[in-house]
Design a protein around this motif. Sequence first.
Motif, PDB file in Angstrom:
ATOM      1  N   VAL A 454     -13.926  -6.747  -5.976  1.00  0.00           N
ATOM      2  CA  VAL A 454     -12.495  -7.004  -6.770  1.00  0.00           C
ATOM      3  C   VAL A 454     -11.790  -5.729  -5.791  1.00  0.00           C
ATOM      4  O   VAL A 454     -12.297  -4.698  -5.076  1.00  0.00           O
ATOM      5  CB  VAL A 454     -12.711  -5.476  -8.134  1.00  0.00           C
ATOM      6  N   VAL A 455     -10.511  -6.604  -5.242  1.00  0.00           N
ATOM      7  CA  VAL A 455      -9.817  -6.091  -4.308  1.00  0.00           C
ATOM      8  C   VAL A 455      -8.962  -5.749  -5.358  1.00  0.00           C
ATOM      9  O   VAL A 455      -7.780  -6.301  -5.837  1.00  0.00           O
ATOM     10  CB  VAL A 455      -9.419  -7.870  -3.669  1.00  0.00           C
ATOM     11  N   ALA A 456      -8.280  -4.757  -5.308  1.00  0.00           N
ATOM     12  CA  ALA A 456      -6.837  -4.113  -5.030  1.00  0.00           C
ATOM     13  C   ALA A 456      -5.982  -4.464  -4.696  1.00  0.00           C
ATOM     14  O   ALA A 456      -5.931  -4.141  -3.600  1.00  0.00           O
ATOM     15  CB  ALA A 456      -7.314  -2.547  -6.302  1.00  0.00           C
ATOM     16  N   PHE A 457      -4.682  -4.751  -4.923  1.00  0.00           N
ATOM     17  CA  PHE A 457      -3.545  -4.688  -4.146  1.00  0.00           C
ATOM     18  C   PHE A 457      -2.377  -3.410  -5.164  1.00  0.00           C
ATOM     19  O   PHE A 457      -2.020  -3.921  -6.043  1.00  0.00           O
ATOM     20  CB  PHE A 457      -2.919  -6.173  -4.293  1.00  0.00           C
ATOM     21  N   ARG A 458      -2.161  -2.991  -4.019  1.00  0.00           N
ATOM     22  CA  ARG A 458      -0.647  -2.055  -4.643  1.00  0.00           C
ATOM     23  C   ARG A 458       1.044  -2.765  -4.446  1.00  0.00           C
ATOM     24  O   ARG A 458       0.835  -2.594  -3.217  1.00  0.00           O
ATOM     25  CB  ARG A 458      -0.549  -1.088  -4.194  1.00  0.00           C
ATOM     26  N   ASN A 547     -13.746  -2.880  -5.341  1.00  0.00           N
ATOM     27  CA  ASN A 547     -14.831  -1.726  -3.809  1.00  0.00           C
ATOM     28  C   ASN A 547     -13.990  -2.933  -2.967  1.00  0.00           C
ATOM     29  O   ASN A 547     -14.606  -2.306  -1.200  1.00  0.00           O
ATOM     30  CB  ASN A 547     -16.066  -2.684  -4.148  1.00  0.00           C
ATOM     31  N   HIS A 548     -12.443  -3.380  -2.557  1.00  0.00           N
ATOM     32  CA  HIS A 548     -11.723  -3.971  -1.742  1.00  0.00           C
ATOM     33  C   HIS A 548     -10.445  -3.738  -1.976  1.00  0.00           C
ATOM     34  O   HIS A 548     -10.593  -3.256  -3.389  1.00  0.00           O
ATOM     35  CB  HIS A 548     -11.585  -5.452  -0.969  1.00  0.00           C
ATOM     36  N   MET A 549      -9.251  -3.097  -1.013  1.00  0.00           N
ATOM     37  CA  MET A 549      -8.277  -2.729  -1.057  1.00  0.00           C
ATOM     38  C   MET A 549      -7.594  -3.642   0.267  1.00  0.00           C
ATOM     39  O   MET A 549      -8.122  -3.215   1.023  1.00  0.00           O
ATOM     40  CB  MET A 549      -8.214  -1.436  -1.431  1.00  0.00           C
ATOM     41  N   ILE A 550      -6.049  -4.387  -0.119  1.00  0.00           N
ATOM     42  CA  ILE A 550      -4.972  -4.585   1.302  1.00  0.00           C
ATOM     43  C   ILE A 550      -4.593  -3.195   1.779  1.00  0.00           C
ATOM     44  O   ILE A 550      -3.854  -2.571  -0.110  1.00  0.00           O
ATOM     45  CB  ILE A 550      -4.044  -5.753  -0.196  1.00  0.00           C
ATOM     46  N   VAL A 576      -8.079   5.116   6.261  1.00  0.00           N
ATOM     47  CA  VAL A 576      -8.860   4.354   5.558  1.00  0.00           C
ATOM     48  C   VAL A 576     -10.483   3.472   6.014  1.00  0.00           C
ATOM     49  O   VAL A 576     -11.490   4.270   5.569  1.00  0.00           O
ATOM     50  CB  VAL A 576      -8.250   3.141   4.573  1.00  0.00           C
ATOM     51  N   MET A 577      -9.817   2.648   7.530  1.00  0.00           N
ATOM     52  CA  MET A 577     -11.560   2.321   8.082  1.00  0.00           C
ATOM     53  C   MET A 577     -11.936   3.992   8.245  1.00  0.00           C
ATOM     54  O   MET A 577     -13.480   3.147   7.704  1.00  0.00           O
ATOM     55  CB  MET A 577     -10.721   1.511   8.831  1.00  0.00           C
ATOM     56  N   PRO A 587     -11.702  -1.461   3.463  1.00  0.00           N
ATOM     57  CA  PRO A 587      -9.905  -1.927   3.966  1.00  0.00           C
ATOM     58  C   PRO A 587     -10.038  -3.877   4.376  1.00  0.00           C
ATOM     59  O   PRO A 587     -11.155  -3.743   4.701  1.00  0.00           O
ATOM     60  CB  PRO A 587      -9.478  -1.111   4.917  1.00  0.00           C
ATOM     61  N   ILE A 588      -9.154  -4.308   3.632  1.00  0.00           N
ATOM     62  CA  ILE A 588      -8.461  -5.217   4.184  1.00  0.00           C
ATOM     63  C   ILE A 588      -7.305  -4.968   4.748  1.00  0.00           C
ATOM     64  O   ILE A 588      -6.073  -4.983   4.313  1.00  0.00           O
ATOM     65  CB  ILE A 588      -8.398  -6.401   3.254  1.00  0.00           C
TER      66      ILE A 588
END
Length: 649
Positions: A454-458, A547-550, A576-577, A587-588
């Motif tokens: 799941v990639v979170a994007f705010r 489990n991922h975030m842009i 974040v990294m 982090p992406i």
Amino acid sequence: MSLLTESRRALKVSQPEGEIVVRLEGVSVRYRVPQERVGTFKEYAIRALQGRNRYHDFWALRDVNLEVRRSEVLGIIGRNGAGKSTLLKVVARVLRPTEGRVWVKGRVAPLLELQAGFQPELTGRENVYLNGALLGFTARQIRDRFDSIVSFAELWDFIDAPLRTYSSGMLARLGFAIATDAMPDVLIVDEALSVGDEAFRRKSMARINEFREAGATILFVSHSMDVVRQVCTRAVWLEQGRVAALGAAPDVVRAYLPQQGTRTKQELVAPYGERLVSLLVTGAPEREELEREATRLPSLQLSPRSMCDLELLATGAFSPLDRFMNEADYRRVLTEMRLANGTLWPMPITLPVPDESELRPGDRVALRGPGHELLAVMDVEERYRSNLDQESLEVCGTTDERHPLVAEMLRWGGSYISGAIKVLRLPVHTDFAHLRRTPEEVRHLLEGLGRRNVVAFRPWVPIFRPHEELTKRIAAELDATLLICPEIGCNAGDWISARTRVLCCEAVVEHYDPGRVVLTALALAARRVGPREALWHAVVARNYGANHMIVAGYGVAGPTEEEGHFHEPGKAMALVMGYAHEVGITPIPFRELVYVPEEDRYEERSRVAGTTFLSLSVAEAKKYIDKGEALPHWFARPEVARLLRQPQS
């Protein structure tokens, strides 16, 4: 041989005994979808006269044959967009099929949308009569059932208040109570139990079980395969509007899961701290006792920021926090970004009290909203002095009063309080109630979409076309579900309103694959503190199932261009990294895409050397908007451009 064909052959279609109460014969539903968006009725009329309106056919259902018998509980499963809700609307006679025949015997109670038919300016009492009439009850029938409806909804204290003051959970309780007060012959449930608090869901499920035991027929749509297995006698799996499998519920679920790649709840990343905290009081007797006690307690009216923080504490978004911070947590978070027990936590979550307040340890205080509505009761265990100079420097990176949060902190007073909290109700919201989901509700939706990643994007600005393309690519690369989570708390100096940002997200999400995206609005009060905020958002995103975030949008501009930034954009990614392993989030980095007009495509800037391309920064886009100029079509979808031209509110 196709996978669907194999699934059909692997199942034995059970034929339960009993009288048939629902029959569908060759049912198909077609929608005519415009190939081009037409902005005004005038444009539509001109194009119609010229024969230039073009449509394509979309078949939501195709040749569905189905029989449901008395006392049967039929689960309807499938991916988003498979036709589940359309099937229920056909049975409920909300939609007329394009082809085929539908036959239903007896009274139908459709729980398709619990809040449909409500009028926000009318009182709860008036809405009971209005909604009951829409469901086919006479005024006398509603009058005879009024007491039982309100008692089930647990809304006696608010029944004469306007509905616009109700929380989404209160609206859900009232809608369910009206629709289910009298036992129907056929009950239709479309994810109605995914709203409201846990106590409401248990109470609602108990009523549905009573109907089932009394002989009612139930058609039940759910993305929770565990619920389908436990509740349903048979299940039908829809795939692209067609019946892929029909049979005993466990058999159909067993065939469905491998095809969709669905994982169980345990396979989503665990919440930060391993469990979701809940501060909500679920029992009616305890809630009523606290409400009576609160009339005798001193009150503290919460600021908009503290109300946002309370809501996210109550629902587990700030897990493992279970209260506003005590002094030991506060001091260590400022200097080390850790709670007193060593858990990584980058942001102070505190409850300021006015200097003139006489609250002391040992007191009990009623926490209230701006209309003096009771939200929670706190046992004050600590009152301690804040250190706003240190807090400004450590968290905001500056003591400059031109920073929006530093300026706000000057109005907070000199002390904070902490202690155990019992939350009676969440703050009332009249906007985007359908998008304000708890972490538990979001996790439920993510499970149904069947991907572990799941990639979170705010979105910190409207989702423009390059952002849309980039997020789609990232989701595809990771075989992930995209969790789009715009903030709808305090704006803290943003150049567009939170309301406009969420409206833009709603418009753009229509262009994503519905099986790969979840949109939820977070009641998160922005701090605009750059790197710490990014790390804090990573923790919150994990609690929602990501489990991922842009990582994007965390640069904080200074008061003037000459003075530079309070926080440089690149520092957020580095922080974040550095803590990615501890937080459990990958982090992406945000990659800039540009538009290549000759090929009508988007590409990363680093890959277009020697090629003609178009690009537009967010700052440049803002200048277009400020001047009232149209944004380029390749940069903003028309519906987003229209929203941005409207006055901000």
